[in-house]
Write an enzyme that holds these catalytic residues in place. Sequence first.
Site, PDB file in Angstrom:
ATOM      1  N   LYS A   1      43.952  -2.088-140.668  1.00 13.85           N
ATOM      2  CA  LYS A   1      44.251  -3.074-139.628  1.00 13.85           C
ATOM      3  C   LYS A   1      44.119  -4.508-140.157  1.00 13.85           C
ATOM      4  CE  LYS A   1      45.254  -0.268-136.185  1.00 13.85           C
ATOM      5  NZ  LYS A   1      46.576  -0.214-135.580  1.00 13.85           N
TER       6      LYS A   1
ATOM      7  N   TYR B   1      40.192   2.642-141.493  1.00 15.54           N
ATOM      8  CA  TYR B   1      40.854   2.059-140.321  1.00 15.54           C
ATOM      9  C   TYR B   1      40.819   0.529-140.395  1.00 15.54           C
ATOM     10  CZ  TYR B   1      41.887   1.233-135.352  1.00 15.54           C
ATOM     11  OH  TYR B   1      42.447   0.810-134.170  1.00 15.54           O
TER      12      TYR B   1
ATOM     13  N   SER C   1      43.545  -4.421-134.551  1.00 16.91           N
ATOM     14  CA  SER C   1      42.360  -3.887-133.872  1.00 16.91           C
ATOM     15  C   SER C   1      41.236  -4.899-134.015  1.00 16.91           C
ATOM     16  CB  SER C   1      41.927  -2.578-134.509  1.00 16.91           C
ATOM     17  OG  SER C   1      40.658  -2.201-134.032  1.00 16.91           O
TER      18      SER C   1
HETATM   19  P1  NAP Z   1      46.588   7.132-129.096  1.00 18.81           P
HETATM   20  O1  NAP Z   1      46.355   7.427-127.654  1.00 18.81           O
HETATM   21  O2  NAP Z   1      46.063   8.095-130.126  1.00 18.81           O
HETATM   22  O3  NAP Z   1      48.154   6.907-129.316  1.00 18.81           O
HETATM   23  C1  NAP Z   1      48.680   6.745-130.615  1.00 18.81           C
HETATM   24  C2  NAP Z   1      50.087   7.296-130.613  1.00 18.81           C
HETATM   25  O4  NAP Z   1      50.648   7.174-131.947  1.00 18.81           O
HETATM   26  C3  NAP Z   1      50.114   8.800-130.273  1.00 18.81           C
HETATM   27  O5  NAP Z   1      51.182   9.081-129.415  1.00 18.81           O
HETATM   28  C4  NAP Z   1      50.290   9.429-131.651  1.00 18.81           C
HETATM   29  O6  NAP Z   1      50.845  10.709-131.651  1.00 18.81           O
HETATM   30  C5  NAP Z   1      51.233   8.426-132.296  1.00 18.81           C
HETATM   31  N1  NAP Z   1      51.321   8.643-133.729  1.00 18.81           N
HETATM   32  C6  NAP Z   1      50.358   9.069-134.581  1.00 18.81           C
HETATM   33  N2  NAP Z   1      50.849   9.199-135.811  1.00 18.81           N
HETATM   34  C7  NAP Z   1      52.165   8.831-135.744  1.00 18.81           C
HETATM   35  C8  NAP Z   1      53.214   8.764-136.698  1.00 18.81           C
HETATM   36  N3  NAP Z   1      53.020   9.107-137.986  1.00 18.81           N
HETATM   37  N4  NAP Z   1      54.433   8.345-136.282  1.00 18.81           N
HETATM   38  C9  NAP Z   1      54.643   8.032-134.988  1.00 18.81           C
HETATM   39  N5  NAP Z   1      53.701   8.094-134.037  1.00 18.81           N
HETATM   40  C10 NAP Z   1      52.472   8.488-134.424  1.00 18.81           C
HETATM   41  O7  NAP Z   1      45.962   5.708-129.482  1.00 18.81           O
HETATM   42  P2  NAP Z   1      45.809   4.352-128.629  1.00 18.81           P
HETATM   43  O8  NAP Z   1      44.371   4.185-128.344  1.00 18.81           O
HETATM   44  O9  NAP Z   1      46.798   4.307-127.543  1.00 18.81           O
HETATM   45  O10 NAP Z   1      46.186   3.280-129.757  1.00 18.81           O
HETATM   46  C11 NAP Z   1      47.459   2.652-129.858  1.00 18.81           C
HETATM   47  C12 NAP Z   1      47.363   1.551-130.912  1.00 18.81           C
HETATM   48  O11 NAP Z   1      46.386   0.589-130.507  1.00 18.81           O
HETATM   49  C13 NAP Z   1      46.925   2.060-132.283  1.00 18.81           C
HETATM   50  O12 NAP Z   1      47.612   1.362-133.298  1.00 18.81           O
HETATM   51  C14 NAP Z   1      45.452   1.715-132.326  1.00 18.81           C
HETATM   52  O13 NAP Z   1      44.957   1.556-133.637  1.00 18.81           O
HETATM   53  C15 NAP Z   1      45.416   0.424-131.528  1.00 18.81           C
HETATM   54  N6  NAP Z   1      44.083   0.160-130.959  1.00 18.81           N
HETATM   55  C16 NAP Z   1      43.604   0.844-129.885  1.00 18.81           C
HETATM   56  C17 NAP Z   1      42.337   0.519-129.371  1.00 18.81           C
HETATM   57  C18 NAP Z   1      41.765   1.195-128.163  1.00 18.81           C
HETATM   58  O14 NAP Z   1      40.749   0.697-127.620  1.00 18.81           O
HETATM   59  N7  NAP Z   1      42.321   2.286-127.673  1.00 18.81           N
HETATM   60  C19 NAP Z   1      41.558  -0.459-129.983  1.00 18.81           C
HETATM   61  C20 NAP Z   1      42.076  -1.111-131.089  1.00 18.81           C
HETATM   62  C21 NAP Z   1      43.349  -0.817-131.563  1.00 18.81           C
HETATM   63  P3  NAP Z   1      49.850  11.991-131.443  1.00 18.81           P
HETATM   64  O15 NAP Z   1      49.758  12.170-129.977  1.00 18.81           O
HETATM   65  O16 NAP Z   1      50.540  13.117-132.128  1.00 18.81           O
HETATM   66  O17 NAP Z   1      48.527  11.659-132.080  1.00 18.81           O
END
Ligand code: NAP
Length: 261
Positions: free
Chosen positions: A160, A156, A143
Amino acid sequence: MLIDLKDKVAIVTGAGRGIGNEIARTLASEGAIVVVTDIRQELLDEVAAEWQRNGWAGLQLLCDVRKAEDNRAVAAEVERAFGRIDILVNNAGVAGGARVEELSEEVWDLNMDINLKGTFLMCQAVIPTMKRQQSGRILNASSFAAIIPSIGGAAYAASKSGVEAFTRVLAGELGPFDITVNCYAPGMIPTGMNRFAERNDVDKGRLLDTLTLRRWGSPKDVAQLICFLSSDLASYITGTMIDVSGGKFATQMPWAAHRPG
Ligand code: NAP
């Protein structure tokens, strides 16, 4: 030059929704055999229906990345079904937080267990297969918080930053086997995790002011980077972090270029 992912076998964790879901869909539409894992069966059912509609090969498997046995079972099932594992995308993540004085041990542990330990455990599960193949691509979701953390984001950001250090160590250990290990920093992509889309206009403006391109990113922006890093074109890139963030804080005040005068 063509990105060729045809018949590569990929695992994407936490891909029931959000960025991971789009990564899985994009890899599949490029011809990869994609195994989608998540902790919610109802999301996996939706993915299964989409894969069936499109005639894409793959599997949908329940997996809590915190559990070593779940990760090992996924790796074993993929090896049994397809005979190899070419790509692992450790996407699953959570982002709960609070200021340090108020931060509960539970929230700290949740961030560490899913973001950092989950990445470690899933890597451990696929390494034997990739070593045997003498090839593989491991891509870990880091991140921008690992570079510049946010107030209230200690758990967080620490998790990361851990992913980033872990990535470099693993890249070193797997270099002799021609397995590359990289991490990527998405941002700022409105998803269920950050709920950027639901913020008021003032907050949205403040967030956008940190971006050189001053517009939200999309899951597709990340998915395209993953396709490149998963391909043979990226065979000399390892041990690094690539941010796909619209140039977040590329300059101290990126907003200045977007204001008239
Ligand atoms: P998201 O929409 O919340 O998706 C995360 C997914 O991971 C969800 O399907 C969630 O399930 C699943 N998950 C949570 N706990 C889990 C576990 N114990 N085992 C397996 N799956 C699990 O988040 P996102 O924004 O797409 O983020 C995806 C990745 O990118 C993450 O690692 C995040 O830190 C990183 N990231 C995102 C952003 C951004 O701008 N969006 C920025 C920096 C980094 P549930 O639906 O049950 O929660």
